[in-house]
Scaffold this motif. Structure first.
Motif, mmCIF file in Angstrom:
data_model
loop_
_atom_site.group_PDB
_atom_site.id
_atom_site.type_symbol
_atom_site.label_atom_id
_atom_site.label_comp_id
_atom_site.label_asym_id
_atom_site.label_seq_id
_atom_site.Cartn_x
_atom_site.Cartn_y
_atom_site.Cartn_z
ATOM 1 N N HIS A 86 0.828 -1.209 0.000
ATOM 2 C CA HIS A 86 0.000 0.000 0.000
ATOM 3 C C HIS A 86 0.866 1.264 0.000
ATOM 4 C CE1 HIS A 86 -3.751 -2.177 1.797
ATOM 5 N NE2 HIS A 86 -3.766 -2.174 0.479
ATOM 6 N N TYR B 101 -2.080 -3.152 -6.486
ATOM 7 C CA TYR B 101 -1.835 -4.190 -5.481
ATOM 8 C C TYR B 101 -1.982 -5.562 -6.142
ATOM 9 C CZ TYR B 101 -2.299 -6.324 -0.784
ATOM 10 O OH TYR B 101 -2.131 -7.056 0.363
ATOM 11 N N ALA C 43 3.395 -5.106 -5.055
ATOM 12 C CA ALA C 43 2.836 -4.047 -5.890
ATOM 13 C C ALA C 43 3.436 -4.114 -7.285
ATOM 14 C CB ALA C 43 3.098 -2.670 -5.274
ATOM 15 N N ASP D 269 -6.212 -1.960 -4.157
ATOM 16 C CA ASP D 269 -5.662 -2.180 -2.819
ATOM 17 C C ASP D 269 -5.965 -3.614 -2.401
ATOM 18 O OD1 ASP D 269 -8.377 -2.160 -2.199
ATOM 19 O OD2 ASP D 269 -8.328 -0.156 -1.303
#
Length: 273
Positions: free
Chosen positions: A174, A189, A210, A242
């Motif tokens: 994040h 994500y 990520a 996310d």
């Protein structure tokens, strides 16, 4: 490398739920870095109705499951084998319809605060942008947020994790997304599996990292928790803005009561079986 996965996720409800709907994103991504040899997703529960599967705009395979109550326990079991290649984190050959610019939108979990923005600006000032900047951002996250389980919650934001200085792979991913957004670099994500950490420790839980969109290369993965780009020890499942958006299992239950979760995961080298 061939990786063999055995993964069960069990939900117990007390009292029993009157119904349950789950959205499953538990199939390996289709791209040049991995080839599915065998893969099954089974659901152990009474009165299960599995809907048709489809690929969303991000290229992820999704299936909806409806379970009629009373539901006391549901177990989702994944078993399979995937052949992986080390592409230095580059997501080559992955088909998707969502444009990269859509991943400049921040969620509550990835919204940058002044501290994240300042850290991002420092990296960009020293690297100039592009792939070097992406590597620099990942390294900065690894330094700023030490991997330490049990310090954060599932709803901890990137800003909160940075202020704490500790967290897990979810928090680091994040934070990296937030910092990439500050540099006008699309980022998202990713969820999946990891055979072992850099020190050889086997993973007992699913993993997250990520991806940053780099001009001239496309999407490139970065794993601050292990200070590397995903290689042949990783299996990629899906992506989102996310952790909530990329979750392998998302569900909604009808009825009051407590939920208990139990997870059992083994990711092994198939050649050693």
């Amino acid at each position: 490398m061939r990786l063999k996965v055995s993964h069960s996720t069990s939900y117990s409800y007390e009292p029993a739920k009157s119904g349950l709907i789950q959205s499953l994103r538990m199939w390996p991504s289709v791209y040049a870095g991995q080839k599915i040899i065998d893969w099954r997703v089974d659901i152990d529960a009474p009165s299960v109705r599995r809907g048709a599967s489809f690929r969303d705009g991000a290229g992820d395979l999704i299936e909806t499951v409806v379970i009629r109550g009373p539901v006391e326990q549901v177990t989702v079991r994944v078993s399979g084998e995937v052949e992986t290649q080390d592409l230095s984190g580059i997501l080559r050959g992955h088909v998707e319809k969502v444009p990269p610019l859509a991943y400049l939108r921040a969620s509550r979990m990835t919204r940058a605060d002044p501290a994240l923005a300042e850290l991002s600006a420092d990296v960009i000032a020293s690297t100039g942008g592009g792939l070097d900047a992406a590597h620099g951002l990942a390294a900065a996250v690894a330094e700023a947020i030490t991997y330490q389980p049990g310090e954060t919650e599932s709803d901890t934001t990137a800003a909160e994790a940075l202020a704490l200085g500790r967290g897990v792979c979810q928090d680091q991913a994040h934070a990296l997304i937030a910092m990439a957004h500050c540099a006008d670099m699309p980022a998202r994500y990713v969820t999946g599996y990891l055979h072992a950490t850099a020190d050889g420790t086997l993973h007992q839980a699913s993993h997250a990292w990520a991806e940053i969109h780099v001009d001239g290369l496309g999407w490139v993965g970065f794993d601050p928790a292990n200070r590397c780009c995903p290689n042949d020890l990783y299996i990629r499942l899906g992506s989102g803005h996310d952790a909530a958006g990329a979750a392998p299992i998302r569900g909604m239950a009808t009825g009051q009561g407590a939920e208990t979760l139990a997870v059992d995961l083994h990711v092994l080298d198939a050649s050693q079986q």
